[in-house]
Design an enzyme around this catalytic site. Sequence first.
Site, short mmCIF file in Angstrom:
data_model
loop_
_atom_site.label_atom_id
_atom_site.label_comp_id
_atom_site.label_asym_id
_atom_site.label_seq_id
_atom_site.Cartn_x
_atom_site.Cartn_y
_atom_site.Cartn_z
N SER A 50 0.82 -1.21 0.00
CA SER A 50 0.00 0.00 0.00
C SER A 50 0.85 1.27 0.00
O SER A 50 1.58 1.53 -0.95
CB SER A 50 -0.94 -0.05 1.20
OG SER A 50 -1.92 0.97 1.14
N LYS B 188 -0.55 -4.10 -3.35
CA LYS B 188 -1.86 -3.62 -2.87
C LYS B 188 -1.98 -2.15 -3.24
O LYS B 188 -1.49 -1.28 -2.54
CB LYS B 188 -1.98 -3.81 -1.36
CG LYS B 188 -3.34 -3.40 -0.79
CD LYS B 188 -3.38 -3.60 0.71
CE LYS B 188 -4.74 -3.19 1.28
NZ LYS B 188 -4.77 -3.32 2.76
#
Length: 233
Positions: free
Chosen positions: A151, A177
Site C-alpha cells: 500500500s 496492494k
Amino acid sequence: SGSIAAPAAAAPVTVTQPQPSTVDHGRLGSNSAAAAAAAAPTDRLGYLRLSSFSSNAADGMHRAIAELERSGVSGYILDLRDNPGGLVKSGIDIARLLLDGHPTLFAITGRDGEPLQEVTLGSDSDPTGPTGSQALTHRPLVVLVNKGSASASEILSGALHDNNRAVIVGDSHTYGKGRIQSVYELNDGSALFVTVAQYITPAGTQIDKKGIFPDSSCSVSPSGGGASDDPFK
C-alpha cells in the site's frame, strides 16, 4: 566516496551489519520510526526504519533525518520491509522530506485504466498543501522492501524510484496492494467491497497485484522485533 550506487542486477547486495557498539540511536518522537547511524566500512549511513504510515510518522521521520544530518551521515537506508502501509497522506508528507520541487508522486486510474487524477507535490491535487517541497537531505538513498511492503509503502517506493531519488533493494517484489475501494453495507450486516480505482507510479507501473520490483536483490531479513530494536543485529 559518499555515494550509494546500484549494484549490477545479477549481483546480490551484501549488507554489512556492524557490531552494536558502532550504532548510535537517534532521538525519536514516534514509535513508527526508528533511526540509527552505523559506521560502514567507508561512510556513516543513516538508517531509517518505518513500521507504518501513521498520522505522526512524517514528524518522526523529520526529526530522525534532522538528527542524522547533524551527525554527518553520507547516505541513507529507508527500511520499509514488512510495512503494511497506512495513510497515503502520510506517505506524501514523507516524500516531501526527500524530494524537491513539484514531482509527481502517483496517478489514480479507473477500473479500466482510464486516467482520473495525477498527484503532484504543490498542485491542486496535493492534499498536503499548495506549495512544492524542499528536501531535508539530498544524500544518496536506498529503500529496502520485501513481500510484506504494501500500500503506502509501495506508493512511496514507486515515487522515490521513478523520480530518480532512490534505489530499491529487496528479496522479492512488494505485496501489490494498490486499489481504492468503496464499501457498501448490506442489510444482513455484511459489507461489499467494490474496487473503483487504483494507484499507478509516476512511470506508469501498476501497483495492484504486481507490486514494485527491486533494482537489486538482497536476502537480509528484518529482525522481526519492534521499532526500538537495534536494526543492525
